[in-house]
Structures are given as C-alpha cells and as structure tokens.
Design an enzyme around this catalytic site. Sequence first.
Site, mmCIF file in Angstrom:
data_model
loop_
_atom_site.group_PDB
_atom_site.id
_atom_site.type_symbol
_atom_site.label_atom_id
_atom_site.label_comp_id
_atom_site.label_asym_id
_atom_site.label_seq_id
_atom_site.Cartn_x
_atom_site.Cartn_y
_atom_site.Cartn_z
ATOM 1 N N CYS A 78 0.826 -0.991 -0.041
ATOM 2 C CA CYS A 78 -0.082 -0.080 -0.161
ATOM 3 C C CYS A 78 0.868 1.102 0.264
ATOM 4 O O CYS A 78 1.814 1.198 0.473
ATOM 5 C CB CYS A 78 -0.988 -0.298 1.754
ATOM 6 S SG CYS A 78 -2.425 1.357 0.974
ATOM 7 N N CYS A 82 0.473 4.579 6.963
ATOM 8 C CA CYS A 82 -0.314 4.667 8.537
ATOM 9 C C CYS A 82 0.633 3.387 9.418
ATOM 10 O O CYS A 82 1.150 2.521 8.576
ATOM 11 C CB CYS A 82 -1.439 4.009 8.512
ATOM 12 S SG CYS A 82 -2.848 4.679 7.179
ATOM 13 N N CYS A 85 1.100 -0.148 10.293
ATOM 14 C CA CYS A 85 0.073 -0.748 9.778
ATOM 15 C C CYS A 85 1.525 -1.653 8.813
ATOM 16 O O CYS A 85 2.321 -1.648 8.053
ATOM 17 C CB CYS A 85 -0.653 -0.410 8.152
ATOM 18 S SG CYS A 85 -1.191 -1.829 7.414
ATOM 19 N N CYS A 121 -16.606 -10.108 4.257
ATOM 20 C CA CYS A 121 -15.881 -9.388 4.020
ATOM 21 C C CYS A 121 -14.044 -8.928 3.273
ATOM 22 O O CYS A 121 -13.785 -9.946 3.025
ATOM 23 C CB CYS A 121 -15.528 -7.835 5.407
ATOM 24 S SG CYS A 121 -14.827 -6.073 4.247
ATOM 25 N N CYS A 155 -17.298 -4.368 1.445
ATOM 26 C CA CYS A 155 -16.125 -4.206 1.345
ATOM 27 C C CYS A 155 -14.982 -3.314 2.056
ATOM 28 O O CYS A 155 -15.387 -2.762 2.827
ATOM 29 C CB CYS A 155 -16.502 -4.002 -0.225
ATOM 30 S SG CYS A 155 -16.502 -4.660 -1.602
ATOM 31 N N CYS A 214 -19.290 0.557 8.704
ATOM 32 C CA CYS A 214 -18.635 -0.143 9.467
ATOM 33 C C CYS A 214 -17.412 0.828 9.122
ATOM 34 O O CYS A 214 -16.504 0.514 8.741
ATOM 35 C CB CYS A 214 -17.779 -1.432 9.201
ATOM 36 S SG CYS A 214 -17.016 -2.330 9.998
ATOM 37 N N ARG A 284 -17.397 -4.635 17.172
ATOM 38 C CA ARG A 284 -16.503 -6.349 16.642
ATOM 39 C C ARG A 284 -15.223 -6.132 17.874
ATOM 40 O O ARG A 284 -14.226 -5.636 17.280
ATOM 41 C CB ARG A 284 -16.739 -6.489 15.430
ATOM 42 C CG ARG A 284 -16.254 -7.112 15.533
ATOM 43 C CD ARG A 284 -15.866 -8.030 13.401
ATOM 44 N NE ARG A 284 -16.332 -6.336 12.557
ATOM 45 C CZ ARG A 284 -14.484 -6.673 11.846
ATOM 46 N NH1 ARG A 284 -13.854 -6.868 12.055
ATOM 47 N NH2 ARG A 284 -15.539 -5.416 11.188
HETATM 48 S S1 SF4 Z 1 -4.142 0.863 7.108
HETATM 49 FE FE1 SF4 Z 1 -1.976 -0.491 6.297
HETATM 50 S S2 SF4 Z 1 -3.081 -0.942 4.078
HETATM 51 FE FE2 SF4 Z 1 -5.300 0.630 4.781
HETATM 52 S S3 SF4 Z 1 -4.437 3.044 4.115
HETATM 53 FE FE3 SF4 Z 1 -3.046 2.560 5.773
HETATM 54 S S4 SF4 Z 1 -1.315 1.365 5.342
HETATM 55 FE FE4 SF4 Z 1 -2.175 1.291 3.669
#
Ligand code: SF4
Length: 343
Positions: A78, A82, A85, A121, A155, A214, A284
């Site tokens: 990605c 974040c 992540c 999901c 989704c 969600c 959840r």
């Molecule tokens: S949480 Fe992870 S997958 Fe989602 S936008 Fe941020 S870096 Fe990308």
Amino acid sequence: MTTTPERIEDATTDVLTVAARQVRDEGVGLSETQILQVLRLGDDRLEELLALAHEVRTRWCGPEVEVEGIVSVKTGGCPEDCHFCSQSGLFPTPVRAAWLDIPGLVEAARQTQATGATEFCIVAAVRGPDARLLAQVREGIIAIRAAGVDINIACSLGMLTQEQVTELVEMGVHRYNHNLETARSHFTNVVTTHTWQERWDTLRMVGAAGMEVCCGGIIGLGESLEQRAEFAAQLAELNPDEVPMNFLIPNPGTPYENYPVVEGSEALRTIAAFRLAMPRTILRFAGGRELTLGDLGAEQGMLGGINAIIVGNYLTNLGRPAQADLDMLGELKMPVKALSQTL
Ligand code: SF4
C-alpha cells in the site's frame, strides 16, 4: 442507616450510576466528558463497568453475536504510511504484495459461510480502489452468487469517490468498512499521506448512499485517554452500524514495532467505554485481541459489551481458529446471529 450529604453527592455524580440510567435505561450514549470519566475508572470498578456494558449491549442489541469472515484480495504494497500497518509498502515489513484470484475468493466465501458467519468482507490494502480492483470485486461478487454462497458481502477498499460509492451500491455491497483509526487530534501523528477528513468524507458518502457503515480504529497508537474519549465521541457522531475495535499489534518493521501492547484491563475498560458511548452499534472484536486479552480476556470482552467477532485469520496476523471462537460463544450461551435476521 442514614445517608450523609456527601454520599448523596457521590451517588448522583458517579459516572456508572449516571450511565445506568442514561445509557442502560434510556439508550442515550455517554458524552465525551463522561467517556473520559469511564476510561479513568480504577481496576476496582472494572467488574461493575463490564457488567453494565453487558447489560447495555443485551438491552439495546439483543443476545445475538454477529460472526464475520474476512478475506484480503490485495495484500501489502500500500502506498500510504499508516504507522501501525504491516501492509504499507513504505516500511520494511515482511508482508509482500499479493493478489487473490476469483476462485480463491469464492472458496474463502464458501468457507466463511460454512462457519455460520453472516458477513463476508472483501478487503484490499490500497489508498482507494482503481478500475482494475473494482472490476475484480464485481467479478468476485458475481462468482460468489453464482456458486450459491448465501452471505452478505461487505467491502473495505479504502477511500472512495462518489462514483465508486454508487458503483458498490449497484453491485449489491451491503456494508462498507473504512476505519477512522484514531481521534482527529491524533491522526497526523499516525498517518501523513492522507487526512482524517478524507476518511470521514468517504464514510459520510457511504452512509448517505444507503450502505451500512462499518468504522472503527486501533487502540494503543500512543493516544492519550482524552484522545481515546474524543475518538469514541467522534465515532458516536458518525453513528456507524458497526465498530471494529483493534488493539495495536506492534508489527515488525513498522514505526510502531516497539510500542507496548495495551494491557488487558485497559483494553476491557476501553471496550466497555465504547459500548457505553454507542449502546446500539455492533461492536466487534477485531485484530490484536489475542495479544492483548488472551483467551480468557476474549470471554470477558464478550460479557463486557462486544457483540460481534471475526472468525479465522485477520488480514496479516494469525487469529484463533474459527471453531475456537464458535465454541466460546457456545460456552457463553450466546446465539450466533442468523442470516435471515440481517436481510
Ligand atoms: S491502514 Fe495499511 S492498507 Fe490501509 S491505507 Fe493505511 S497503510 Fe494502506
């Protein structure tokens, strides 16, 4: 026994006494100030707090537990940053980019349905979907239906444009997941490649288009208790159908790899506070619960405000086997929500 004036004062201002009347009896969620008072309660009040949160949940949501499955069609790589992540392509995590094909997606849906789950999901680690991803999701949904798998489809594909929201509604997507992750005031410490407001705007469009919303986040991102209360109040304002609560898993290679795991009692207090902020939402257990709570803690959470779980593996971290969760619900005598009730 005579009651002194101080004791009357205590009884009328104690946050749990107020919450019993306001939330349990009247169904009105706690304010940000009240949520903070709950988050500041000592461990000596934890049992009482969890019992109240459980009463609120059964009174306003009923006894059923919603069971959901989750599959990742596009893992890792990605472009966003974040900091928690492991799927960000900007950090040296062990997760590599990978795509799931349509037969794999159908099989995952079939296995999810076989556990008795009502929601399936489809998740992708992206900033937002491109035409290729949306086409794959469309093809996947058609294939799942053609295979006779009877399950609601949700989704989680990142931030959306209005056109993409409309397209997902037209595909029959029942619920959309997009997490705010943390309080607005803390967000820039956690993510720098997009804004909290962009996430909020997507959620508003999703709700306005008639999909179920969600939206949750992660506890343990270095936020203060004040910011935790702020986050719960912001979620309550959004009025989501479902709130997934994650606890930070300090994933290797991410900027938060050395952050401490949220302590069990703090996690349970947070779950209960969020339940008291949102008496009617589906709350959840999502990622991180094994690490934070262990098996026993998971049961306490189910008796402290939670009414939905994900079965099986969560995205990139291994969860418990589905059967262990279903056995736990059986032991707790909590019925699994049937699909017909959600249609
Ligand atoms: S949480 Fe992870 S997958 Fe989602 S936008 Fe941020 S870096 Fe990308």
